[in-house]
Every structure is written in structure tokens, then in C-alpha cells.
Write an enzyme that holds these catalytic residues in place. Sequence first.
Site, short mmCIF file in Angstrom:
data_model
loop_
_atom_site.label_atom_id
_atom_site.label_comp_id
_atom_site.label_asym_id
_atom_site.label_seq_id
_atom_site.Cartn_x
_atom_site.Cartn_y
_atom_site.Cartn_z
N GLY A 69 0.84 -1.20 0.00
CA GLY A 69 0.00 0.00 0.00
C GLY A 69 0.88 1.24 0.00
O GLY A 69 0.58 2.24 -0.66
N THR A 70 1.97 1.16 0.72
CA THR A 70 2.91 2.29 0.78
C THR A 70 3.44 2.62 -0.62
O THR A 70 3.50 3.77 -1.02
CB THR A 70 4.09 1.95 1.72
OG1 THR A 70 3.55 1.69 3.02
CG2 THR A 70 5.10 3.07 1.79
N ASN A 149 -7.24 4.45 9.11
CA ASN A 149 -6.78 3.18 9.67
C ASN A 149 -6.88 3.14 11.20
O ASN A 149 -7.00 2.08 11.79
CB ASN A 149 -5.34 2.89 9.24
CG ASN A 149 -4.45 4.09 9.33
OD1 ASN A 149 -4.71 5.12 8.69
ND2 ASN A 149 -3.42 4.00 10.13
N GLN A 177 -7.74 0.57 3.71
CA GLN A 177 -8.55 0.07 4.83
C GLN A 177 -10.00 -0.21 4.46
O GLN A 177 -10.80 -0.55 5.33
CB GLN A 177 -8.49 1.06 6.01
CG GLN A 177 -7.13 1.11 6.70
CD GLN A 177 -6.75 -0.20 7.42
OE1 GLN A 177 -7.59 -1.07 7.65
NE2 GLN A 177 -5.48 -0.33 7.76
N HIS A 199 -2.23 -7.55 2.22
CA HIS A 199 -2.20 -8.11 3.58
C HIS A 199 -3.27 -7.54 4.50
O HIS A 199 -3.42 -8.00 5.64
CB HIS A 199 -0.80 -8.00 4.19
CG HIS A 199 -0.41 -6.62 4.64
ND1 HIS A 199 -0.36 -6.28 5.96
CD2 HIS A 199 -0.04 -5.52 3.95
CE1 HIS A 199 0.04 -5.02 6.07
NE2 HIS A 199 0.24 -4.54 4.87
N THR A 235 10.57 -7.53 -12.08
CA THR A 235 9.93 -8.84 -12.30
C THR A 235 8.84 -9.06 -11.25
O THR A 235 9.06 -8.85 -10.06
CB THR A 235 10.99 -9.96 -12.23
OG1 THR A 235 11.98 -9.66 -13.21
CG2 THR A 235 10.38 -11.32 -12.50
N CYS A 323 2.73 1.22 12.06
CA CYS A 323 3.99 1.79 11.64
C CYS A 323 4.53 2.76 12.68
O CYS A 323 5.70 3.09 12.67
CB CYS A 323 3.82 2.51 10.30
SG CYS A 323 2.70 1.65 9.22
N1 PLP Z 1 -2.66 3.35 3.85
C1 PLP Z 1 -3.39 2.99 4.91
C2 PLP Z 1 -4.68 3.69 5.17
C3 PLP Z 1 -2.94 1.99 5.76
O1 PLP Z 1 -3.68 1.63 6.82
C4 PLP Z 1 -1.70 1.35 5.48
C5 PLP Z 1 -1.18 0.32 6.40
O2 PLP Z 1 -1.51 0.29 7.56
C6 PLP Z 1 -0.99 1.75 4.34
C7 PLP Z 1 -1.50 2.75 3.55
C8 PLP Z 1 0.29 1.09 3.97
O3 PLP Z 1 0.05 -0.19 3.47
P1 PLP Z 1 1.20 -1.31 3.47
O4 PLP Z 1 1.31 -1.81 4.88
O5 PLP Z 1 0.71 -2.36 2.51
O6 PLP Z 1 2.44 -0.65 3.01
#
Ligand code: PLP
Length: 381
Positions: A69-70, A149, A177, A199, A235, A323
Site C-alpha cells: 500500500g505504501t 486506519n 482500509q 495483507h 519482475t 507503523c
Molecule cells: N494506507 C493505509 C490507510 C494503511 O492503513 C496502510 C497500512 O496500515 C498503508 C496505507 C500502507 O500499506 P502497506 O502496509 O501495505 O504498506
Amino acid sequence: MIYLDHNATTPLHPQVLEAMLVCLQEHWGNPSSPHSLGNQARMVMQQARARIAESLGCEPSEVVFCSSGTEADNLALRGVAGALRSRGNHIVTTAIEHHAVLHTCDALEEEGFRVTRVPVDPQGVVDLESLERSLTDQTILVSVMHANNETGVLQPVEEVARMAARREIPFHVDAVQTAGKLPFRLPELGAGLVSLSGHKLYGPRGAAALFVREGTPLRPILTGGSHEHDLRAGTENLAGLVGLAKAVELAVQDAAEEGRRLTGLRDELEARLSSSIPEIRINGAQARRVPNTSNVTFPGVDGESIILGLDLAGICVSTGSACSTGEPEPSHVLREMGVSRRDAQGSIRLSLGRGTRQEDLDLTVQVLADTVARLRRITSI
Ligand code: PLP
């Protein structure tokens, strides 16, 4: 163990694991290779892309696979900023985004972009009037999360989409989320860019996607081969993407029913916590929220101590963003909602999921009540 931290990550769905194992064992070729093993891997990848597109209501060519997601958030923000630099230098987002967006905005500011972080009301909902006022001729991107989140509070992304569309400004929604939790189709959000992550929806880590609507200006942030329609070189993690596709498919199939079940459990959990522990507050309770999330303030008690107490009893919860665990700063999300620094530090997030049963919550309420009472006794000595 009772796991109530599904917003941090989720266990693999057994069918996802099965699909991934088959892929790892049988389709280990490189999807870019010209021979039969490569062709087979390429077909498997195309199927995964098509299944995600079908589940979410977009075209397969609009799905860009990436690692997290990041990364999807980074590709959206840096990608549009890079593509539209000559048109303007202003980005609009909210003050309660995930750090994947906020810290990327900080980095873009260092590169000369100007960022407006729109405030939220005490329920954690973005102030639409401020947002509209902040849009200028220089604005090249608006980025608003679908659900927060930490609190689960939903943002009015459809309204924001209309505001952005009137000015022809690309709009990004971080749906990490909500994907798989709410039964939506991508076009309903009205965004040109939408992030989701495997995930968080019972899929694997290392597999995520950015939906990029046809015609959205985007420059790749990873350069190399011509993978992912020239938007994300490298890849592909084929087994991960197969797992992601399976997870999305399963989550979308029962999002509505599972949502109803979790809303019932969450509401009952909150009612019972409120009646058994004095002075607690449910953050964002008056707003529309995703079904599984509850963010609770226990005034006078340290959230980290509650988490430790619950952990000793085999119950996993967190203070908010995984995080930021270990950071001394209290949640930026709660602070932006007007929660005092002390109360923000006395808050925890309970996020329910597929495995959550009524009896898990019975025990959680009991252990939480005992833990908070004990901690309050200690702090009052
Ligand atoms: N955006 C939101 C709203 C999230 O809750 C999260 C992870 O908690 C992320 C982005 C980042 O996702 P990832 O853990 O897959 O990098």
C-alpha cells in the site's frame, strides 16, 4: 490468542495460501520470458489481473501491481507530481492520512511542491468546505483516504471526487482500509487512482495494486523494464499477485454479509465497554465508519500499558498505526480530531476480523475492564 488488530495485518485466507502454493510450485517462470514456462506465468498473471478487475469493476489494463500500500500511495503521489510538474506545484490532502501519504507529501515539499493538509472535524471527517477552498489553478492532485486506519472513519470521497473533477484535478483515494471491507466498485469512488494492499484483506504481504484510470497522468517511480504498462518496473511477484487476486475475489464476495456481522459485534463491544468502564470515549463514533474498527480513549491510563496488559492475557490490539508503534508521539489522527495529548496516549484501537467471535469479545471486555481498573488504581496512588 485473540487477534483484534486486523487493521495492522490479517492472516492468510486458506484458499489464498492454496492458490499461492500452486503458483509457487508450478508457475515459477518469469512472465516476461519468451518460452513456454514464461508464457504460462504470463497467462497466470493476466488471469490474476482480470480477476481483480472483475471483482472491483475496472479494466484489467487499469490495474498496476506493486509491492505494498505504501508503494501504491507513493506511485500515485510522486507519479502525478512528476507527470504534472509543468502544470502546477500544489497538492491537497488531509491531516489524518496514513504516513505513506503524509511523509511522501513532506518529501515532495522538499522537492518544491506546496502541500495543503486539510483539517478534520472532531469526528475525524474531512472539512469539505476547507478542502474546496484550498483548490487553486496550481493544484495538480487531491489525495484523500477512504477510511482512516486508526478510527475507521469514512471520508466523503465521492464529494471530493466531484470537486476535483469540476477542476479536472486528478484524485487519489487510499482505499487500503476499505478494499474488501466495503462492497464498493472502483468507479463509484470517482477517483482516477486508488490504492489497495493484499495483507489487509487476508492476502499476502508484498502484493498490492494501484488502480490507474485510463488517461490519468502518471510517471513511474521505479524505472527499468516495461512491466506493468511501463508504470512499475521489476519482475513480478507472481505468487503474491495470484494470492492478492484470490483475496480480493473472496473479500468482495462476502464484504456485505461480513460487514453486517462485524458491525453487530463492534457495536455490541462498544456498548459493553461503555457500560463496564467509566469515562471511556469512542473516537469517531458519530461518523460513518468501516464495520470492524473501534478506537477507544481510556482517560488517565496509558494506552501502551493497556496493550501490554491485554497481551499478557493473549489479546492482541494496538494503539493505532502499526507503523508508528514505538514512537513517543501520540496519534496525529486523534490530535487532529481535537483529542488532548494525554487522552490520545490513553487510546487503543480494536480491529475485528473474519476470525472474531462473540466469545472473544466477552473475554476482551472483561480483561480490558480489569486492566483499566488496575492501571487507574496504580496511577492514583
Ligand atoms: N494506507 C493505509 C490507510 C494503511 O492503513 C496502510 C497500512 O496500515 C498503508 C496505507 C500502507 O500499506 P502497506 O502496509 O501495505 O504498506
